[in-house]
Design a protein around this motif. Structure first.
Motif, PDB file in Angstrom:
ATOM      1  N   ASN A  88     -17.411  -7.395   4.981  1.00 54.16           N
ATOM      2  CA  ASN A  88     -16.921  -7.482   3.604  1.00 54.16           C
ATOM      3  C   ASN A  88     -16.779  -8.952   3.214  1.00 54.16           C
ATOM      4  OD1 ASN A  88     -16.255  -4.576   2.946  1.00 54.16           O
ATOM      5  ND2 ASN A  88     -15.030  -4.843   4.792  1.00 54.16           N
ATOM      6  N   ASP A  89     -17.193  -9.272   2.028  1.00 54.26           N
ATOM      7  CA  ASP A  89     -17.152 -10.653   1.571  1.00 54.26           C
ATOM      8  C   ASP A  89     -15.776 -10.975   0.990  1.00 54.26           C
ATOM      9  OD1 ASP A  89     -17.931 -13.192   0.995  1.00 54.26           O
ATOM     10  OD2 ASP A  89     -19.046 -12.681  -0.822  1.00 54.26           O
ATOM     11  N   TYR A  90     -14.780 -11.018   1.861  1.00 52.15           N
ATOM     12  CA  TYR A  90     -13.415 -11.273   1.430  1.00 52.15           C
ATOM     13  C   TYR A  90     -13.202 -12.757   1.151  1.00 52.15           C
ATOM     14  CZ  TYR A  90     -12.091  -6.558   2.915  1.00 52.15           C
ATOM     15  OH  TYR A  90     -11.987  -5.196   3.052  1.00 52.15           O
ATOM     16  N   ASN A  91     -12.337 -13.035   0.176  1.00 46.75           N
ATOM     17  CA  ASN A  91     -11.945 -14.402  -0.135  1.00 46.75           C
ATOM     18  C   ASN A  91     -10.895 -14.898   0.837  1.00 46.75           C
ATOM     19  OD1 ASN A  91     -13.647 -14.367  -2.321  1.00 46.75           O
ATOM     20  ND2 ASN A  91     -12.022 -14.205  -3.858  1.00 46.75           N
ATOM     21  N   ASN A  92     -10.790 -16.217   0.955  1.00 49.50           N
ATOM     22  CA  ASN A  92      -9.707 -16.808   1.740  1.00 49.50           C
ATOM     23  C   ASN A  92      -8.366 -16.699   1.030  1.00 49.50           C
ATOM     24  OD1 ASN A  92     -12.302 -18.333   2.641  1.00 49.50           O
ATOM     25  ND2 ASN A  92     -10.813 -18.736   4.256  1.00 49.50           N
ATOM     26  N   PHE A  93      -8.390 -16.543  -0.299  1.00 51.30           N
ATOM     27  CA  PHE A  93      -7.161 -16.421  -1.087  1.00 51.30           C
ATOM     28  C   PHE A  93      -6.982 -14.981  -1.538  1.00 51.30           C
ATOM     29  CE2 PHE A  93      -7.781 -20.967  -1.400  1.00 51.30           C
ATOM     30  CZ  PHE A  93      -6.480 -21.453  -1.347  1.00 51.30           C
ATOM     31  N   GLU A  94      -5.766 -14.473  -1.419  1.00 54.00           N
ATOM     32  CA  GLU A  94      -5.426 -13.151  -1.899  1.00 54.00           C
ATOM     33  C   GLU A  94      -3.942 -13.136  -2.262  1.00 54.00           C
ATOM     34  OE1 GLU A  94      -6.361 -10.432   1.257  1.00 54.00           O
ATOM     35  OE2 GLU A  94      -4.637 -11.008   2.478  1.00 54.00           O
ATOM     36  N   ALA A  95      -3.457 -12.010  -2.733  1.00 58.43           N
ATOM     37  CA  ALA A  95      -2.031 -11.824  -3.024  1.00 58.43           C
ATOM     38  C   ALA A  95      -1.448 -10.854  -1.997  1.00 58.43           C
ATOM     39  CB  ALA A  95      -1.831 -11.286  -4.432  1.00 58.43           C
ATOM     40  N   ARG A  96      -0.138 -10.920  -1.840  1.00 51.56           N
ATOM     41  CA  ARG A  96       0.533 -10.035  -0.884  1.00 51.56           C
ATOM     42  C   ARG A  96       1.917  -9.702  -1.420  1.00 51.56           C
ATOM     43  NH1 ARG A  96       0.580  -9.221   4.986  1.00 51.56           N
ATOM     44  NH2 ARG A  96       2.698  -8.989   5.793  1.00 51.56           N
ATOM     45  N   PHE A  97       2.337  -8.451  -1.229  1.00 49.29           N
ATOM     46  CA  PHE A  97       3.705  -8.102  -1.567  1.00 49.29           C
ATOM     47  C   PHE A  97       4.225  -7.055  -0.599  1.00 49.29           C
ATOM     48  CE2 PHE A  97       1.111  -5.307  -4.282  1.00 49.29           C
ATOM     49  CZ  PHE A  97       1.678  -4.057  -4.077  1.00 49.29           C
ATOM     50  N   GLN A  98       5.538  -6.985  -0.501  1.00 56.09           N
ATOM     51  CA  GLN A  98       6.185  -6.038   0.401  1.00 56.09           C
ATOM     52  C   GLN A  98       7.410  -5.438  -0.271  1.00 56.09           C
ATOM     53  OE1 GLN A  98       6.555  -6.453   4.832  1.00 56.09           O
ATOM     54  NE2 GLN A  98       8.682  -6.878   4.356  1.00 56.09           N
ATOM     55  N   LEU A  99       7.527  -4.123  -0.162  1.00 56.35           N
ATOM     56  CA  LEU A  99       8.700  -3.378  -0.597  1.00 56.35           C
ATOM     57  C   LEU A  99       9.275  -2.664   0.623  1.00 56.35           C
ATOM     58  CD1 LEU A  99       7.273  -1.762  -3.872  1.00 56.35           C
ATOM     59  CD2 LEU A  99       8.706  -3.799  -3.697  1.00 56.35           C
ATOM     60  N   SER A 100      10.595  -2.675   0.772  1.00 57.21           N
ATOM     61  CA  SER A 100      11.196  -2.071   1.951  1.00 57.21           C
ATOM     62  C   SER A 100      12.598  -1.577   1.627  1.00 57.21           C
ATOM     63  CB  SER A 100      11.251  -3.103   3.091  1.00 57.21           C
ATOM     64  OG  SER A 100      11.725  -2.513   4.282  1.00 57.21           O
ATOM     65  N   ILE A 101      12.843  -0.297   1.887  1.00 55.82           N
ATOM     66  CA  ILE A 101      14.133   0.307   1.595  1.00 55.82           C
ATOM     67  C   ILE A 101      14.563   1.209   2.746  1.00 55.82           C
ATOM     68  CG2 ILE A 101      13.852   0.247  -0.923  1.00 55.82           C
ATOM     69  CD1 ILE A 101      12.987   3.183  -0.786  1.00 55.82           C
ATOM     70  N   LYS A 102      15.862   1.520   2.750  1.00 56.03           N
ATOM     71  CA  LYS A 102      16.371   2.477   3.725  1.00 56.03           C
ATOM     72  C   LYS A 102      17.550   3.214   3.101  1.00 56.03           C
ATOM     73  CE  LYS A 102      19.572  -0.604   6.264  1.00 56.03           C
ATOM     74  NZ  LYS A 102      19.497  -1.792   5.403  1.00 56.03           N
ATOM     75  N   THR A 103      17.886   4.365   3.661  1.00 53.10           N
ATOM     76  CA  THR A 103      19.057   5.107   3.210  1.00 53.10           C
ATOM     77  C   THR A 103      19.684   5.814   4.398  1.00 53.10           C
ATOM     78  OG1 THR A 103      19.891   6.734   1.605  1.00 53.10           O
ATOM     79  CG2 THR A 103      17.768   7.208   2.620  1.00 53.10           C
ATOM     80  N   LYS A 104      20.992   5.815   4.440  1.00 53.10           N
ATOM     81  CA  LYS A 104      21.719   6.477   5.522  1.00 53.10           C
ATOM     82  C   LYS A 104      21.842   7.952   5.200  1.00 53.10           C
ATOM     83  CE  LYS A 104      25.933   5.107   6.002  1.00 53.10           C
ATOM     84  NZ  LYS A 104      27.107   4.300   6.379  1.00 53.10           N
ATOM     85  N   ILE A 105      21.424   8.812   6.129  1.00 52.86           N
ATOM     86  CA  ILE A 105      21.441  10.252   5.862  1.00 52.86           C
ATOM     87  C   ILE A 105      22.582  10.971   6.568  1.00 52.86           C
ATOM     88  CG2 ILE A 105      18.973  10.334   5.380  1.00 52.86           C
ATOM     89  CD1 ILE A 105      18.581  11.557   8.184  1.00 52.86           C
ATOM     90  N   THR A 106      23.162  10.345   7.587  1.00 53.16           N
ATOM     91  CA  THR A 106      24.333  10.934   8.224  1.00 53.16           C
ATOM     92  C   THR A 106      25.089   9.846   8.978  1.00 53.16           C
ATOM     93  OG1 THR A 106      25.135  12.731   9.652  1.00 53.16           O
ATOM     94  CG2 THR A 106      23.194  11.537  10.404  1.00 53.16           C
ATOM     95  N   SER A 107      26.375  10.044   9.182  1.00 53.29           N
ATOM     96  CA  SER A 107      27.199   9.043   9.859  1.00 53.29           C
ATOM     97  C   SER A 107      28.219   9.730  10.751  1.00 53.29           C
ATOM     98  CB  SER A 107      27.903   8.151   8.823  1.00 53.29           C
ATOM     99  OG  SER A 107      28.738   8.926   7.985  1.00 53.29           O
TER     100      SER A 107
END
Length: 305
Positions: A88-107
């Motif tokens: 694949n003819d990929y560029n050296n420059f690109e964008a990146r993002f990250q989303l990350s979540i969590k939730t407590k379901i029991t304690s």
């Protein structure tokens, strides 16, 4: 569609998503905290927000510009079914993002202190500047987890070093692609976290669930991505310095490793400028056996702190 239009639409969608997330998440708690781990994992009764409350997990950021010294144009694997034939003819420059979540379901498990969390992280590498290839998402990594976390006594201290929590997680990571680009694996990930003054660090060894060679997307992934990682986070006057390292723990010519350094600087409120530099194997799943160096600039709402 013009590049400017694509970037504008992408930015609006991400900002809308992050704004909605911010409205449902009490970011103020993370703005004034002293003990990061207490707040992020609700280790005390004062920091507890109850169950089924969505909170940040891993860093949440957007890197509109990110450079790689050698993008992986022809992904390979020891499994012949997972070897790309056409580069694949990929560029050296690109964008990146990250989303990350969590939730407590029991304690209240195990002597009334243990918690179970559901976590989800998505990381996207987007060839947004590559008009020739119609600006594809080069790699999307999905990481759902079930996490058991157990707080340690708040007054525990060894020469100023405070053990904060231990636990384990059932972890799945995949890129959702078909052959020959499919990559996935399953692990049991153990963790132990500590604090020392303005420094916190978490150690995570893991054990991979074995797979048959002919159905394994990425044989010997542990030889490259490693058998565990450690994350060190240091704060200084609202600046955050973090270093994630991992290796296969081989002290010979078969050593493989990876390092991710991030520096964040406050702009306004929870918005921070970030610099991210990575080097080594496994920057994404498709690159699990591929070494490269990347440098990215962007903004974040949440880091490891």
């Amino acid at each position: 569609m013009k590049l400017s239009s694509i970037i504008f639409i992408w930015g609006m969608l991400l900002c809308s998503s992050l704004n909605l997330f911010a409205q449902q998440t009490d970011f103020k708690n993370f703005e004034t905290r002293e003990s990061t781990l207490d707040e992020r994992w609700e280790l005390t009764s004062e920091s507890s927000q109850g169950t089924f409350v969505v909170v940040p997990y891993k860093p949440i950021y957007i890197l509109p510009g990110r450079w790689s010294n050698r993008p992986n144009k022809l992904p390979t694997s020891l499994n012949p079914d997972n070897v790309a034939k056409i580069p694949n003819d990929y560029n050296n420059f690109e964008a990146r993002f990250q989303l990350s979540i969590k939730t407590k379901i029991t304690s209240g498990l195990l002597f009334g202190k243990g918690d179970i969390w559901l976590g989800f992280t998505q990381t996207a590498n987007w060839q947004v500047f590559n008009e020739k290839l119609s600006r594809p998402f080069r790699e999307l990594n999905y990481e759902p987890e079930v996490i058991f976390n157990y707080p340690l006594p708040s007054d525990a201290s060894i020469f100023g070093l405070k053990p904060k929590m231990v636990g384990l997680a059932l972890n799945h990571q995949s890129n959702g692609k078909s052959l020959p680009y499919s990559r996935s694996w399953n692990r049991v990930v153990f963790h132990a976290a500590f604090e020392y003054r303005d420094l916190s660090f978490t150690i995570r060894p893991w054990i991979r669930f074995s797979e048959k060679f002919d159905t394994d997307d990425n044989p010997q992934i542990g030889n490259y991505i490693g058998v565990g990682d450690a994350t060190f986070v240091y704060t200084h006057k609202e600046q955050v310095f973090s270093l994630l390292v991992r290796s296969n723990m081989r002290l010979n010519n078969r050593f493989k490793g990876y390092a991710d350094f991030t520096w964040s600087y406050p702009i306004k409120g929870n918005l921070k400028a970030i610099l991210q530099v990575t080097h080594g194997y496994g920057e994404t799943l498709i690159d699990y056996n591929y070494k490269q160096t990347t440098v990215g600039l962007g903004v974040s709402l949440i880091e490891w702190l």
